[in-house]
Motif scaffolding. Structure first.
Motif, PDB file in Angstrom:
ATOM      1  N   LEU A 359       0.641  12.597  13.328  1.00 53.44           N
ATOM      2  CA  LEU A 359       0.712  12.394  11.884  1.00 53.44           C
ATOM      3  C   LEU A 359       0.187  11.000  11.561  1.00 53.44           C
ATOM      4  O   LEU A 359       0.539  10.030  12.238  1.00 53.44           O
ATOM      5  N   GLY A 360      -0.652  10.896  10.540  1.00 61.03           N
ATOM      6  CA  GLY A 360      -1.233   9.608  10.197  1.00 61.03           C
ATOM      7  C   GLY A 360      -0.568   8.956   9.007  1.00 61.03           C
ATOM      8  O   GLY A 360       0.557   9.298   8.629  1.00 61.03           O
ATOM      9  N   ALA A 361      -1.272   8.007   8.398  1.00 65.36           N
ATOM     10  CA  ALA A 361      -0.750   7.278   7.239  1.00 65.36           C
ATOM     11  C   ALA A 361      -1.912   6.876   6.340  1.00 65.36           C
ATOM     12  O   ALA A 361      -3.062   6.823   6.765  1.00 65.36           O
ATOM     13  N   TYR A 362      -1.583   6.584   5.105  1.00 61.50           N
ATOM     14  CA  TYR A 362      -2.574   6.093   4.150  1.00 61.50           C
ATOM     15  C   TYR A 362      -2.555   4.570   4.129  1.00 61.50           C
ATOM     16  O   TYR A 362      -1.489   3.958   4.151  1.00 61.50           O
ATOM     17  N   VAL A 363      -3.734   3.990   4.091  1.00 58.96           N
ATOM     18  CA  VAL A 363      -3.883   2.539   3.986  1.00 58.96           C
ATOM     19  C   VAL A 363      -4.681   2.239   2.721  1.00 58.96           C
ATOM     20  O   VAL A 363      -5.692   2.893   2.441  1.00 58.96           O
ATOM     21  N   GLY A 364      -4.229   1.275   1.947  1.00 58.74           N
ATOM     22  CA  GLY A 364      -4.916   0.899   0.715  1.00 58.74           C
ATOM     23  C   GLY A 364      -4.443  -0.451   0.242  1.00 58.74           C
ATOM     24  O   GLY A 364      -3.922  -1.252   1.028  1.00 58.74           O
ATOM     25  N   LYS A 365      -4.594  -0.702  -1.053  1.00 60.19           N
ATOM     26  CA  LYS A 365      -4.166  -1.971  -1.630  1.00 60.19           C
ATOM     27  C   LYS A 365      -3.227  -1.734  -2.813  1.00 60.19           C
ATOM     28  O   LYS A 365      -3.319  -0.703  -3.491  1.00 60.19           O
ATOM     29  N   THR A 366      -2.353  -2.687  -3.046  1.00 52.41           N
ATOM     30  CA  THR A 366      -1.449  -2.592  -4.193  1.00 52.41           C
ATOM     31  C   THR A 366      -2.180  -2.997  -5.471  1.00 52.41           C
ATOM     32  O   THR A 366      -3.087  -3.835  -5.453  1.00 52.41           O
ATOM     33  N   ALA A 367      -1.755  -2.378  -6.573  1.00 53.66           N
ATOM     34  CA  ALA A 367      -2.326  -2.705  -7.882  1.00 53.66           C
ATOM     35  C   ALA A 367      -1.292  -2.388  -8.948  1.00 53.66           C
ATOM     36  O   ALA A 367      -0.308  -1.673  -8.694  1.00 53.66           O
ATOM     37  N   LEU A 368      -1.507  -2.937 -10.123  1.00 56.86           N
ATOM     38  CA  LEU A 368      -0.637  -2.659 -11.272  1.00 56.86           C
ATOM     39  C   LEU A 368      -1.347  -1.703 -12.216  1.00 56.86           C
ATOM     40  O   LEU A 368      -2.499  -1.922 -12.588  1.00 56.86           O
ATOM     41  N   LYS A 369      -0.649  -0.650 -12.626  1.00 52.56           N
ATOM     42  CA  LYS A 369      -1.199   0.303 -13.580  1.00 52.56           C
ATOM     43  C   LYS A 369      -0.094   0.713 -14.545  1.00 52.56           C
ATOM     44  O   LYS A 369       0.932   1.243 -14.131  1.00 52.56           O
ATOM     45  N   ASP A 370      -0.303   0.445 -15.811  1.00 49.67           N
ATOM     46  CA  ASP A 370       0.680   0.785 -16.842  1.00 49.67           C
ATOM     47  C   ASP A 370       2.064   0.210 -16.511  1.00 49.67           C
ATOM     48  O   ASP A 370       3.092   0.883 -16.658  1.00 49.67           O
ATOM     49  N   GLY A 371       2.079  -1.017 -16.022  1.00 48.28           N
ATOM     50  CA  GLY A 371       3.335  -1.696 -15.729  1.00 48.28           C
ATOM     51  C   GLY A 371       4.053  -1.193 -14.493  1.00 48.28           C
ATOM     52  O   GLY A 371       5.241  -1.457 -14.300  1.00 48.28           O
TER      53      GLY A 371
END
Length: 400
Positions: A359-371
């Motif tokens: 089983l794998g995982a998702y990698v990405g970046k944090t961001a703000l959207k609609d608070g």
């Protein structure tokens, strides 16, 4: 006539009781242990996930025609209580296998119990590499991608950053220690020019964020590895934002992209952190769409990563039991080794060499959207692509 009616009634009662006993004998019980009272943000969605799985399995005919029943116990976040719960499930409930656990020290405690008592154990969540390597045993398998796997995924992105001076923040128990150790090892191999300028080890669940932030800032790192999660993460982010710790610094963070940890940050969510997580709102695959539709229909809520883990733990357990055609631990082990099956993230396999699933995982970046905090620029990393070679695993894992 009264005597005759009495004996007829007694006969019917015995017959009904026998039929009930026969029906009960057809049930297959799985024992499930987790830290429900200690970590509800993860374990409540986790429980919903495995309950959905049980419902689907039984609606489809159960396990080789037998109904699946899960008997669940709360370990309260204490290894000794987890072992007591495991003993009760095996000796009193007669479960076919043990599943679950969250904290790494608890996962290791139940794994040790399983090894001593020769009981099959499918660890759901504990991430320490010791579960399948240094303290691995023939009776223990693990679903979630380990610290090594997630560290390797994060290092792939982190090693491309220009930062040379790094500090670490992690809870001072098995999980945090394991995560920091493997991240530093893999990062240093890719970037020998890295300097590790500070380590902070707050107690799990009891972080005093002010002094931690102050100490890290004093070391003046160019980048920070964070392993804190849950309420500790909220406190760390709040204090770090207040004191400007993250401004102009890269941050790489285990688990922070999981909704159960990202959601509580709300508009305080720092942007641009490289994280592992679960962007359920942007995954567009048939397998995940089917899971998402079923989960939302049952609970009128969106899933967290705990939901995926709980769901797939019981789906995996059922697949192992179905293939084994038996509840004998040795046959369960033989069935599980090398077994492939579907999951909401695509096909996974339980490796024979170390009992780790792919089983794998998702990698990405944090961001703000609609608070609200979200994951962006995310991609799925297959677990099999982030594991060491078989030769390396054989050195890490004791012989059964």
């Amino acid at each position: 006539m009264r005597a005759r009616n009495y004996f007829v009634g007694a006969a019917f009662a015995l017959l009904a009781g026998g039929m009930a006993h026969s029906a009960m004998a057809q049930d297959i019980k799985i024992g499930e242990i987790n830290s429900y009272s200690l970590l509800p943000a993860f374990t409540e969605p986790y429980r919903k996930g495995w309950q959905l799985a049980v419902e689907e399995i039984n609606a489809a005919g159960g396990i080789n025609g037998k109904k699946l029943v899960v008997v669940s116990k709360d370990d309260g976040g204490k290894p000794a209580d987890a072992q007591t719960a495991a003993n009760e499930l095996v000796s009193s409930e007669g479960v076919a296998m043990l599943t679950g656990t969250f904290l790494s020290n608890i996962g290791l405690a139940v794994s040790d119990f399983a090894n001593q008592k020769k009981v099959f154990f499918l660890a759901a969540e504990p991430l320490t590499d010791a579960v399948t390597w240094s303290k691995g045993n023939k009776y223990t398998f693990r679903l979630r991608p380990s610290n090594y796997m997630q560290a390797a995924m994060l290092v792939e992105a982190a090693s491309k950053l220009p930062a040379k001076r790094w500090a670490t923040i992690a809870p001072n128990y098995e999980y945090g220690q394991s995560a920091v150790a493997v991240f530093k090892k893999l990062m240093s191999e890719k970037r020998p020019d890295i300097q590790w300028v500070d380590e902070q080890w707050p107690p799990q669940g009891k972080i005093d964020a002010g002094p931690v932030v102050q100490a890290v800032a004093a070391a003046n790192p160019e980048a920070i590895l964070n392993v804190a999660f849950g309420a500790d993460l909220v406190k760390l982010v709040r204090e770090g934002n207040t004191r400007g710790l993250f401004k102009g610094r890269e941050v790489v963070s285990f688990l922070t992209g999981e909704p159960e940890y990202l959601d509580p940050l709300k508009d305080e969510t720092p942007e641009g952190w490289i994280v592992t997580g679960y962007p359920w709102y942007s995954i567009k695959t048939p397998e995940h769409d089917a899971f998402l539709k079923a989960y939302q229909a049952k609970y009128n809520d969106y899933p967290r990563l705990g939901s995926i883990v709980g769901y797939q733990t019981i789906k995996s357990a059922a697949a192992i039991l179905a293939k084994a055609g038996s509840t004998d631990p040795e046959k369960l082990i033989a069935a599980a080794e090398g077994l492939s099956m579907p999951s909401p993230f695509g096909e996974i396999t339980f490796r024979k060499i170390d009992h780790q699933s792919t089983l794998g995982a998702y990698v990405g970046k944090t961001a703000l959207k609609d608070g609200k905090g979200v994951m962006v620029d995310s991609s799925y990393k297959k677990g099999a692509d982030y594991l060491p070679s078989d030769a390396e695993v054989e050195k890490l894992r004791p012989k059964d």
